[in-house]
Design an enzyme around this catalytic site. Structure first.
Site, PDB file in Angstrom:
ATOM      1  N   GLU A  39     -26.558  74.956 -39.212  1.00  0.00           N
ATOM      2  CA  GLU A  39     -27.913  74.466 -39.481  1.00  0.00           C
ATOM      3  C   GLU A  39     -28.482  75.238 -40.661  1.00  0.00           C
ATOM      4  OE1 GLU A  39     -30.417  74.535 -36.028  1.00  0.00           O
ATOM      5  OE2 GLU A  39     -32.204  73.951 -37.153  1.00  0.00           O
ATOM      6  N   ASN A  97     -33.228  71.835 -35.209  1.00  0.00           N
ATOM      7  CA  ASN A  97     -34.652  71.598 -35.437  1.00  0.00           C
ATOM      8  C   ASN A  97     -34.943  71.339 -36.917  1.00  0.00           C
ATOM      9  OD1 ASN A  97     -34.913  72.163 -32.728  1.00  0.00           O
ATOM     10  ND2 ASN A  97     -35.559  74.266 -33.028  1.00  0.00           N
ATOM     11  N   ASN A 119     -32.718  65.173 -33.330  1.00  0.00           N
ATOM     12  CA  ASN A 119     -32.359  66.384 -32.591  1.00  0.00           C
ATOM     13  C   ASN A 119     -33.461  66.758 -31.608  1.00  0.00           C
ATOM     14  OD1 ASN A 119     -30.867  69.078 -32.300  1.00  0.00           O
ATOM     15  ND2 ASN A 119     -32.919  69.765 -32.897  1.00  0.00           N
ATOM     16  N   GLU A 120     -33.102  67.018 -30.370  1.00  0.00           N
ATOM     17  CA  GLU A 120     -34.014  67.549 -29.339  1.00  0.00           C
ATOM     18  C   GLU A 120     -35.420  66.948 -29.456  1.00  0.00           C
ATOM     19  OE1 GLU A 120     -33.829  71.861 -29.230  1.00  0.00           O
ATOM     20  OE2 GLU A 120     -31.788  71.804 -28.427  1.00  0.00           O
ATOM     21  N   TYR A 155     -28.102  76.580 -23.569  1.00  0.00           N
ATOM     22  CA  TYR A 155     -27.818  77.978 -23.891  1.00  0.00           C
ATOM     23  C   TYR A 155     -28.105  78.787 -22.635  1.00  0.00           C
ATOM     24  CZ  TYR A 155     -28.210  76.411 -28.768  1.00  0.00           C
ATOM     25  OH  TYR A 155     -28.042  75.760 -29.963  1.00  0.00           O
ATOM     26  N   GLU A 192     -24.719  71.253 -28.479  1.00  0.00           N
ATOM     27  CA  GLU A 192     -25.149  72.645 -28.653  1.00  0.00           C
ATOM     28  C   GLU A 192     -24.873  73.366 -27.347  1.00  0.00           C
ATOM     29  OE1 GLU A 192     -28.980  73.613 -30.386  1.00  0.00           O
ATOM     30  OE2 GLU A 192     -28.982  71.739 -31.526  1.00  0.00           O
ATOM     31  N   GLN A 247     -23.999  78.565 -32.915  1.00  0.00           N
ATOM     32  CA  GLN A 247     -23.570  77.877 -34.115  1.00  0.00           C
ATOM     33  C   GLN A 247     -22.288  78.528 -34.612  1.00  0.00           C
ATOM     34  OE1 GLN A 247     -26.849  77.343 -36.908  1.00  0.00           O
ATOM     35  NE2 GLN A 247     -28.235  76.669 -35.311  1.00  0.00           N
TER      36      GLN A 247
HETATM   37  O1  AHR Z   1     -29.131  76.155 -32.493  1.00  0.00           O
HETATM   38  C1  AHR Z   1     -30.420  76.644 -32.690  1.00  0.00           C
HETATM   39  C2  AHR Z   1     -31.503  75.672 -32.264  1.00  0.00           C
HETATM   40  O2  AHR Z   1     -31.450  75.502 -30.871  1.00  0.00           O
HETATM   41  C3  AHR Z   1     -31.389  74.290 -32.814  1.00  0.00           C
HETATM   42  O3  AHR Z   1     -32.014  74.159 -34.037  1.00  0.00           O
HETATM   43  C4  AHR Z   1     -32.092  73.453 -31.796  1.00  0.00           C
HETATM   44  O4  AHR Z   1     -31.580  72.153 -31.723  1.00  0.00           O
HETATM   45  C5  AHR Z   1     -31.954  74.235 -30.502  1.00  0.00           C
HETATM   46  O5  AHR Z   1     -33.151  74.372 -29.857  1.00  0.00           O
END
Ligand code: AHR
Length: 500
Positions: free
Chosen positions: A26, A71, A171-172, A243, A291, A348
């Site tokens: 990103e 994001n 995204n999200e 995560y 992710e 990432q």
């Molecule tokens: O990977 C970091 C961030 O985590 C990304 O930009 C977003 O999609 C997620 O919240």
């Protein structure tokens, strides 16, 4: 403790899609600038790409790399990042409060993909922008010539189309942190119309629809149902993001998180099925876990980078040995769900929550989590097959019964190698583990690699790499269809059998 693992290579879960070994870059922190791209670095190539970083990426044999966000994409104007560099605008970037110079954009990313030998997974902005801009980007990237955007690409020095096959529809979009977040209804509608235009522009592409940004989002479930009802016919995959953290210092719970990931996948798959039946369709929507990782160290340290800098070092996690065990468990979960999960991106790749780290102007190195990812990406190709585990279990904050051992198993396409990926979550007890194969199969142990560490919180640095797998010099005999191994507490093993 004692344990048994019964492997049955005939019980195939699914052929593994190589794209489950994908990653993510990103425009965030130092992922791009001083991560993969640093003109003037002694190791930079003619495109400003760091060769030392490419060398660390290559062994992972990644399926695809998701780009440019995250994001970031929800405020991105892709036109800013193409054409002569000196004419590209510098902008305030509102996802991470940084300054974006746009020196690196779509074409530079495609140059990088070629060098890294990976396929792109391109995201379009459905925050501040919409269907027309997304379709324009498909035209710019995928149409050979003779139209405004395809000829614009050619005028930028890219005669041949990039032919990008995989695209993310935003995204999200459920997250309040997202630039121009949307309700499920709003997103479902715009995603459907965007998907229509993008596929009309190039019918060969595949599209990933945004699911919830995590399982604990208040709208999880209803979001998936609503967006699928709008978009089922148009999309090919639904995304999942997750995560995990150990903010409470509760290691047994942290190590159990891959079971939570498993439940998440199964719940989302069930919702896909529900909507498929409701619509009376045959078509299956597959899952893109685009992710996933461990993420908490940087935030726990309370670091707050100053705003409006270019490529300030944000979210530079220092991964510990125990994080590698959780990542290994998450990989097991992905493999065990390979009938449904076709794409998965370790988030990432470089510097930001990443297995690979760089020093601006200096060297690069790999973190603890690189190792299980590398092992799975190297040996976990072929078909995912059943490994039934019997072992004691423990109680923790998220479950009353978490098996101490966690495993996945892969049969190679040639059917000559069987690889078991094994995690012992017990922090104190080794497991005397008997592994059996069906009597009809003749097998030999071919390799055993082990990752253990006397300090669960040990990290790797550029100077010192104490956390790394060790290949065991001697292999026990595999006799009468079984072998008994000593699996140390808090360890990760890769055990390979050759079959004849
Ligand atoms: O990977 C970091 C961030 O985590 C990304 O930009 C977003 O999609 C997620 O919240």
């Amino acid at each position: 403790m004692k344990a048994t693992i019964k492997i049955n290579p005939d019980k195939v879960i699914a052929k593994i899609d190589p794209r489950i070994y994908s990653s993510f870059l990103e425009h965030m922190g130092r992922a791009i600038y001083t991560g993969i791209y640093e003109p003037g670095h002694p190791d930079a190539d003619e495109n400003g790409l760091r060769r030392d970083v490419l060398d660390l990426i290559a062994p992972l044999n990644l399926g695809c790399i998701r780009y440019p966000g995250g994001n970031f994409v929800s405020g991105y104007r892709w036109e800013d990042g193409v054409g002569p560099k000196e004419e590209r605008p510098v902008r305030r970037e509102l996802a991470w409060f940084s300054t974006e110079t746009n020196e690196f954009g779509t074409n530079e990313f495609m140059d990088f993909c070629k060098k890294a030998n990976v396929a792109p997974m391109m995201a379009v902005n459905l925050g501040t922008r919409g269907p027309q801009d997304a379709a324009n980007l498909v035209e710019y990237c995928n149409v050979p010539s003779g139209t405004y955007y395809s000829d614009l690409r050619r005028s930028h020095g890219y005669e041949k189309p990039h032919d990008i096959k995989l695209w993310c529809l935003g995204n999200e979009m459920d997250g309040p942190w997202q630039i121009c977040m949307k309700t499920a209804e709003e997103y479902g509608r715009i995603a459907c119309e965007t998907a229509k235009m993008m596929k009309w522009m190039d019918p060969s592409i595949e599209l990933v629809l945004c699911g919830s940004s995590a399982k604990d989002m208040p709208t999880f479930g209803s979001w998936e149902r609503t967006v699928l009802r709008h978009c089922y016919e148009r999309a090919d995959y639904l995304s999942l993001h997750q995560y995990y953290n150990d903010n409470d210092g509760d290691l047994p719970t942290f190590l159990a998180r891959p079971t939570d990931m498993d439940a998440f996948i199964k719940e989302v798959a069930a919702i896909c099925e529900e909507v498929r039946k409701e619509k009376n369709l045959d078509k299956q929507i597959y899952l893109s876990f685009d992710e996933w990782n461990v993420w908490f160290h940087y935030q726990k340290e309370g670091k707050r980078p100053p705003h409006w800098q270019q490529a300030s070092p944000i979210e530079e996690e220092k991964y510990e040995f125990v994080d590698a065990l959780v990542v290994a468990g998450m990989l097991n979960t992905l493999l065990k769900n390979s009938d449904r999960v076709k794409i998965a991106c370790l988030a990432q790749l470089v510097n930001v929550i990443a297995p690979i780290m760089t020093v601006p102007g200096g060297g690069s190195y790999i973190q603890t989590i690189y190792h299980p990812f590398y092992a799975a990406a190297k040996y976990g190709r072929g078909s995912s097959v059943c490994a039934e585990i019997e072992c004691p279990s423990y109680k923790c904050a998220i479950s009353d019964s978490v098996p101490y051992l966690d495993a996945s198993c892969v049969l190679s396409d040639e059917k000559d190698m069987l690889t078991l990926f094994l995690v012992n979550r017990s922090l104190t007890e080794a497991a005397e583990t008997t592994i059996t194969l069906p009597a009809a199969i003749r097998a030999q142990l071919a390799m055993m690699q082990q990752m253990t560490c006397d300090d669960l919180h040990r990290t790797n640095t550029i100077e010192d790499q104490p956390v790394a797998p060790v290949t065991l010099p001697e292999l026990p005999d595999f006799e009468n269809g079984s072998v008994t191994l000593f699996v140390p507490a808090a360890s990760y093993q890769v055990i390979r059998f050759s079959l004849s």
